[in-house]
Design a protein around this motif. Structure first.
Motif, PDB file in Angstrom:
ATOM      1  N   THR A  78      29.072  66.282  66.697  1.00 46.38           N
ATOM      2  CA  THR A  78      28.176  65.300  66.982  1.00 46.38           C
ATOM      3  C   THR A  78      26.533  65.844  66.702  1.00 46.38           C
ATOM      4  O   THR A  78      25.980  65.303  66.414  1.00 46.38           O
ATOM      5  N   ALA A  83      28.746  58.634  67.298  1.00 49.19           N
ATOM      6  CA  ALA A  83      28.025  59.026  66.387  1.00 49.19           C
ATOM      7  C   ALA A  83      29.066  59.064  65.334  1.00 49.19           C
ATOM      8  O   ALA A  83      28.544  59.183  63.475  1.00 49.19           O
ATOM      9  N   VAL A  84      30.247  59.438  65.364  1.00 54.09           N
ATOM     10  CA  VAL A  84      31.369  59.478  64.145  1.00 54.09           C
ATOM     11  C   VAL A  84      31.810  58.477  63.487  1.00 54.09           C
ATOM     12  O   VAL A  84      31.095  57.850  62.628  1.00 54.09           O
ATOM     13  N   ALA A  96      33.808  65.012  68.630  1.00 53.96           N
ATOM     14  CA  ALA A  96      33.932  64.028  68.346  1.00 53.96           C
ATOM     15  C   ALA A  96      35.770  63.173  67.408  1.00 53.96           C
ATOM     16  O   ALA A  96      35.392  63.446  66.143  1.00 53.96           O
ATOM     17  N   ALA A 119      25.557  66.589  63.355  1.00 56.35           N
ATOM     18  CA  ALA A 119      26.821  65.229  61.915  1.00 56.35           C
ATOM     19  C   ALA A 119      27.378  65.936  61.223  1.00 56.35           C
ATOM     20  O   ALA A 119      27.263  65.682  59.992  1.00 56.35           O
ATOM     21  N   ASN A 131      28.812  57.916  60.389  1.00 60.29           N
ATOM     22  CA  ASN A 131      29.345  58.577  59.651  1.00 60.29           C
ATOM     23  C   ASN A 131      30.712  57.998  58.838  1.00 60.29           C
ATOM     24  O   ASN A 131      30.055  58.213  57.955  1.00 60.29           O
ATOM     25  N   GLY A 181      26.999  60.324  72.579  1.00 59.32           N
ATOM     26  CA  GLY A 181      27.773  61.134  71.303  1.00 59.32           C
ATOM     27  C   GLY A 181      28.838  61.107  70.665  1.00 59.32           C
ATOM     28  O   GLY A 181      28.417  60.894  69.471  1.00 59.32           O
ATOM     29  N   HIS A 182      30.029  60.269  71.659  1.00 59.77           N
ATOM     30  CA  HIS A 182      30.848  60.172  70.656  1.00 59.77           C
ATOM     31  C   HIS A 182      31.029  58.714  69.972  1.00 59.77           C
ATOM     32  O   HIS A 182      31.571  59.760  68.531  1.00 59.77           O
TER      33      HIS A 182
END
Length: 265
Positions: free
Chosen positions: A33, A200-201, A6, A36, A204, A197-198
């Motif tokens: 992702t 997930a950044v 990502a 992580a 973070n 899934g993108h």
């Protein structure tokens, strides 16, 4: 499923320097992702934006066989070309910054049958439930010549969200439709997984700001270097299977031998 990287930008808000008339530093991150792990940071020059930085970062990483995901800003021909040069792929949202491409995708979705279909439904949580419908389409020769060969497939994502009114107890529905393009053919299920899934950044970013207090940091001399140090710390924790970063930081502050026990391989 291809590994997902990502690409997303983040402003280090506390690094603004009013005395020297410098804006807050802005960094571009490449975030794997699946595990992580943050692969790289690139500082975005104040005189430009994320677009050329993304293209340069893809070339510098030289990762083949991965799927880079990005928001509407990353839907650029040169970005797709950079991925093609390295044997990787780009999946990006199409927004109003690419009006001709967006109009073409809307027309394709309205006139052609989908090649694949997938639905997911979230559990009810916090008075909200979301159902996602992903339909993929073959673009064929419908795209403009400058996009020909760069886009292999497109997807329409319909988000149907039910919201519960806390006063009346009644539910109301909202609908949002988005379009995405990808350099490689994906099933509707894989398209949907990559898009979700993108984000997930964003999780973070949340950990960096809430747990590591990155936005509160008033470091104004080379703040990006300190952002990299935070990333190294997070990478070490996650490589050792840590899920709750805040708890790990607390335990490590009490017993320094915990830190010494981490594997760095």
């Amino acid at each position: 499923m291809l590994p997902i990287i990502a690409l997303d930008g983040k402003t280090l808000r506390g690094s603004v320097d009013h005395f020297n008339d410098r804006k807050a530093a802005h960094i571009l991150s490449a975030f794997a992702t699946g595990n992580a792990i943050l692969l790289a940071h690139a500082e975005v020059d104040a005189k430009t934006n994320e677009i050329p930085c993304v293209q340069a970062l893809i070339r510098e990483l030289r990762l083949a066989g991965v799927l880079y995901t990005g928001d509407g800003m990353q839907c650029q021909k040169k970005t797709f070309e950079a991925a093609e040069e390295t044997g990787s792929y780009v999946l990006a949202q199409v927004k109003a910054n690419q009006p001709i491409l967006l109009d073409t995708l809307q027309d394709i979705a309205a006139t052609k049958p989908s090649t694949d279909h997938h639905e997911t439904k979230d559990k009810i949580a916090h008075g909200r439930q979301e159902r996602r419908v992903v339909d993929t389409f073959a673009v064929g020769d419908r795209l403009a010549a400058d996009w020909d060969g760069l886009i292999a497939a497109a997807a329409r994502v319909t988000r149907l969200t039910w919201h519960k009114d806390t006063k009346s107890g009644l539910w109301h529905l909202t609908e949002e439709i988005s379009f995405y393009v990808c350099q490689t053919a994906l099933s509707a299920k894989a398209f949907g997984a990559a898009i979700r899934g993108h984000w997930a950044v964003e999780s973070n970013h949340y950990v960096r700001d809430v747990t590591l207090h990155e936005d509160e940091s008033r470091i104004r001399i080379k703040p990006v270097n300190f952002a990299r140090l935070r990333s190294i710390a997070l990478n070490v924790l996650r490589a050792n299977g840590i899920k709750n970063v805040a708890r790990a930081l607390y335990k490590n502050a009490l017993r320094v031998e915990n830190v010494l026990s981490y594997s760095l391989s």
